[in-house]
Design an enzyme around this catalytic site. Structure first.
Site, PDB file in Angstrom:
ATOM      1  CE  LYS A 185      -1.644   3.057   2.686  1.00 39.29           C
ATOM      2  NZ  LYS A 185      -1.757   4.150   1.732  1.00 39.29           N
ATOM      3  CD  GLU A 260      13.072   1.812  11.326  1.00 41.18           C
ATOM      4  OE1 GLU A 260      13.312   2.920  11.838  1.00 41.18           O
ATOM      5  OE2 GLU A 260      13.507   0.746  11.819  1.00 41.18           O
ATOM      6  CB  CYS A 294      12.406   9.799   8.729  1.00 34.47           C
ATOM      7  SG  CYS A 294      13.483   8.815   7.703  1.00 34.47           S
ATOM      8  CD  GLU A 395       8.740  13.434  12.056  1.00 31.36           C
ATOM      9  OE1 GLU A 395       7.600  12.945  12.102  1.00 31.36           O
ATOM     10  OE2 GLU A 395       9.711  12.853  11.542  1.00 31.36           O
TER      11      GLU A 395
HETATM   12  P1  NAD Z   1       1.680   8.510   7.799  1.00 28.74           P
HETATM   13  O1  NAD Z   1       1.892   7.738   9.048  1.00 28.74           O
HETATM   14  O2  NAD Z   1       0.534   9.456   7.753  1.00 28.74           O
HETATM   15  O3  NAD Z   1       1.462   7.522   6.565  1.00 28.74           O
HETATM   16  C1  NAD Z   1       2.364   6.472   6.279  1.00 28.74           C
HETATM   17  C2  NAD Z   1       1.610   5.383   5.558  1.00 28.74           C
HETATM   18  O4  NAD Z   1       0.638   4.842   6.462  1.00 28.74           O
HETATM   19  C3  NAD Z   1       0.828   5.873   4.345  1.00 28.74           C
HETATM   20  O5  NAD Z   1       0.830   4.882   3.349  1.00 28.74           O
HETATM   21  C4  NAD Z   1      -0.564   6.057   4.910  1.00 28.74           C
HETATM   22  O6  NAD Z   1      -1.579   5.993   3.952  1.00 28.74           O
HETATM   23  C5  NAD Z   1      -0.650   4.890   5.873  1.00 28.74           C
HETATM   24  N1  NAD Z   1      -1.664   5.060   6.919  1.00 28.74           N
HETATM   25  C6  NAD Z   1      -2.300   6.197   7.313  1.00 28.74           C
HETATM   26  N2  NAD Z   1      -3.201   5.915   8.285  1.00 28.74           N
HETATM   27  C7  NAD Z   1      -3.118   4.590   8.528  1.00 28.74           C
HETATM   28  C8  NAD Z   1      -3.763   3.710   9.435  1.00 28.74           C
HETATM   29  N3  NAD Z   1      -4.714   4.142  10.280  1.00 28.74           N
HETATM   30  N4  NAD Z   1      -3.405   2.405   9.439  1.00 28.74           N
HETATM   31  C9  NAD Z   1      -2.435   1.954   8.610  1.00 28.74           C
HETATM   32  N5  NAD Z   1      -1.801   2.730   7.713  1.00 28.74           N
HETATM   33  C10 NAD Z   1      -2.131   4.038   7.669  1.00 28.74           C
HETATM   34  O7  NAD Z   1       3.060   9.229   7.478  1.00 28.74           O
HETATM   35  P2  NAD Z   1       3.388  10.179   6.252  1.00 28.74           P
HETATM   36  O8  NAD Z   1       2.828  11.527   6.543  1.00 28.74           O
HETATM   37  O9  NAD Z   1       3.048   9.524   4.971  1.00 28.74           O
HETATM   38  O10 NAD Z   1       4.983  10.221   6.320  1.00 28.74           O
HETATM   39  C11 NAD Z   1       5.678  11.079   7.141  1.00 28.74           C
HETATM   40  C12 NAD Z   1       6.171  10.358   8.378  1.00 28.74           C
HETATM   41  O11 NAD Z   1       6.955   9.238   8.001  1.00 28.74           O
HETATM   42  C13 NAD Z   1       7.077  11.205   9.240  1.00 28.74           C
HETATM   43  O12 NAD Z   1       6.740  11.020  10.586  1.00 28.74           O
HETATM   44  C14 NAD Z   1       8.455  10.634   8.968  1.00 28.74           C
HETATM   45  O13 NAD Z   1       9.394  10.843   9.995  1.00 28.74           O
HETATM   46  C15 NAD Z   1       8.146   9.208   8.765  1.00 28.74           C
HETATM   47  N6  NAD Z   1       9.213   8.553   8.016  1.00 28.74           N
HETATM   48  C16 NAD Z   1      10.040   7.698   8.675  1.00 28.74           C
HETATM   49  C17 NAD Z   1      11.080   7.082   8.002  1.00 28.74           C
HETATM   50  C18 NAD Z   1      11.991   6.116   8.700  1.00 28.74           C
HETATM   51  O14 NAD Z   1      12.585   5.295   8.017  1.00 28.74           O
HETATM   52  N7  NAD Z   1      12.131   6.186   9.993  1.00 28.74           N
HETATM   53  C19 NAD Z   1      11.283   7.345   6.646  1.00 28.74           C
HETATM   54  C20 NAD Z   1      10.424   8.231   6.008  1.00 28.74           C
HETATM   55  C21 NAD Z   1       9.379   8.817   6.704  1.00 28.74           C
END
Ligand code: NAD
Length: 493
Positions: A185, A260, A294, A395
């Site tokens: 997804k 992550e 991130c 963050e």
């Molecule tokens: P997000 O948590 O909103 O979304 C991440 C993914 O989860 C998306 O595909 C989203 O559609 C899905 N999602 C949303 N709600 C969900 C739910 N209730 N159940 C399951 N899946 C769901 O994050 P984002 O805004 O897309 O990305 C930014 C975040 O990602 C930041 O916090 C960043 O630090 C983190 N990030 C971490 C890393 C790492 O490797 N540590 C790398 C990149 C980004």
């Protein structure tokens, strides 16, 4: 049916799910419009608004494919990854442009990330030929005891929009080469990029059902993956709020999971640092990709002796950064990826001011009328930041740097660790003793000396400590730990 308030150009790509080796529209027929963050009224994609029925079909096809897939040798699976790498590389320009139009990062960064995707695929293609176990002396002289690795089954991959090629590829490539099938997804914000990646895998000739992609709402398809009894392991990258929920759901049903999540990454500038290099690393680590990494530098912790000279060098360079559409060659910093992200960043800038930090530069919509319709924010530098303020603790995920002044390295490390996160941390110094102290005492999964917080090498383990991760590691040879189970074999003639 399109869930959109905009008029949609019929030329806009209408993206389908990829299930069982075929492109399939969502069963509901519903689609969501995705816009270009550099011009928010420009619709760039119509992506599936899938429901759990679509996910069920994808899981069933991954399940049906997994027995034949696991019977192939690692070399045979790796050969397909090599082909996918070549195809990805051959479409670098197209994928880079799609990424820039969907989430705003500059074209140079988008193409660089796509090239990284190809390198990751090649790295894991090679893993298919490397040792997977150990021979362990048995207490029975007639027995042979050894470990081997078994695939987990169907792996659910949930990925964010900020690295729409590198992150899903660094999850799917090891999942596949170690004999799992995948249901992915991607973030709906980067649906075109995701469908181009899938097209490369399709063209490479992966058997039907080995890889599947379902696009939809996180709360529907993401949560559906976490809950699905047919998915044996879930790998998630995204925010900590969502990640912890995904982990709890997976744990409750006994599925393996890996998370992550976010960071609040510090860079420490010691009194003996090369200030010019430290300024460049702060800007590159904190503001490239509009601060939406991130591993982005967010807290800039500077020792008093050099605070003022560091600050003036930093401001001079930040003021010159060119904000604009990522497709323009002279742009250094693109827009925030979405309206939600844009509003969140503006909200933190407001909070920072309210809590008494001094905004030295940026933090506003650029003057250029051509940018008025985009989610642009000029890079912001806050001074007088206190460790308790929201901008020093939470963050932000945007182009905002928080300067914090400290007496010495001890106080700097104490502050660097004073966070619920622990993803990446950096120190600029020319003192080897300081470097060793920092390496030993900093609670972060990536500890970098005289290098920016945001560098990641695909062949090395990647992941956070504390609230940034589920304490597992991705990338490099560490990936085998998540995507396989150890089997201990005891064999007598
Ligand atoms: P997000 O948590 O909103 O979304 C991440 C993914 O989860 C998306 O595909 C989203 O559609 C899905 N999602 C949303 N709600 C969900 C739910 N209730 N159940 C399951 N899946 C769901 O994050 P984002 O805004 O897309 O990305 C930014 C975040 O990602 C930041 O916090 C960043 O630090 C983190 N990030 C971490 C890393 C790492 O490797 N540590 C790398 C990149 C980004």
């Amino acid at each position: 049916m399109v869930n959109s308030e905009y008029t949609v150009n019929p030329e806009i790509p209408s993206i389908d799910n990829y299930i069982g080796g075929e492109w399939k529209p969502p069963l509901s027929g519903k689609r969501n419009a995705g816009c270009n963050p550099a011009r928010s009224s420009e619709i760039v994609s119509l992506s599936p608004d899938s429901e759990c029925d679509d996910l069920d079909v994808a899981v069933a096809s991954a399940e049906a494919a997994r027995y034949a897939w696991r019977k192939l040798t690692g070399a045979q699976r790796g050969a397909l990854l090599f082909k996918a790498a070549d195809l990805l590389e051959s479409r670098l320009e197209e994928i880079g442009r799609a990424m820039t139009c969907e989430m705003g990062k500059t074209l140079g960064e988008a193409k660089g990330e796509t090239a990284r995707g190809a390198a990751i695929l090649r790295y894991y293609a090679g893993e298919g030929m490397r040792p997977v176990g150990d021979v362990i002396p048995a207490t029975d002289a007639e027995a042979l005891m050894f470990t081997t690795r078994a695939p987990l089954g169907v792996v659910g991959v949930i990925s964010p929009w900020n690295f729409p090629v590198a992150i899903p590829v660094w999850k799917m490539a090891p999942a596949l080469v170690f004999g799992n099938t995948v249901v992915w997804k991607p973030a709906a914000e980067t649906a075109i990029t995701a469908s181009l990646i899938m097209a490369c895998f399709h063209e490479a000739g992966f058997p039907a059902g080995v890889m599947n992609m379902v696009i939809g709402e996180g709360a529907v398809i993401g949560q559906g993956i976490a809950e699905h009894p047919g998915i044996h392991a879930v790998t998630f990258t995204g925010s900590d709020t969502v990640g912890k929920r995904v982990g709890q759901i997976a744990l409750a049903r006994g599925a393996k999971y890996q998370l992550e999540m976010g960071g609040k990454n510090p860079i420490i500038i010691a009194a003996d640092a090369d200030l010019d290099l430290a300024v460049d690393a702060t800007i590159s680590g904190g503001l490239r990709s509009t601060g939406q990494k991130c591993t982005a530098t967010s807290r800039v912790i500077v020792v008093s002796d050099v605070y003022e000279s560091f600050r003036s060098k930093l401001l001079e360079k930040v003021e010159r950064l060119k904000v604009g559409d990522g497709l323009n060659a002279e742009t250094w910093l693109g827009p925030c990826a979405s309206r939600k992200q844009y509003e969140t960043v503006l909200d933190y800038i407001r909070k920072g001011k309210e809590e008494g930090a001094e905004l030295l530069v940026g933090g506003e919509q650029p003057d250029d009328p051509e940018l008025a319709d985009g989610y642009f924010i000029t890079p912001a530098v806050f001074d007088q930041v206190m460790p308790k303020m929201a901008i020093a603790r939470e963050e932000i995920f945007g182009p905002v740097l928080a300067l914090i002044e400290v007496r010495d390295l001890d106080e700097a490390i104490e502050l660097a660790n004073d966070t619920e996160y622990g993803l990446s941390a950096s120190l600029y110094t020319s003192n080897l003793g300081y470097a060793l102290k920092f390496i030993q005492e900093t609670d972060a999964g990536l500890v970098r000396v005289n290098a920016e917080t945001a560098g990641v090498e695909l062949q090395a383990p990647f992941g956070g400590m504390k609230g940034s991760s589920s304490h597992s590691r991705e990338q490099g040879q560490a990936a085998i730990e998540f995507y396989t189970a150890v089997k201990t074999v005891f064999m007598k003639p």
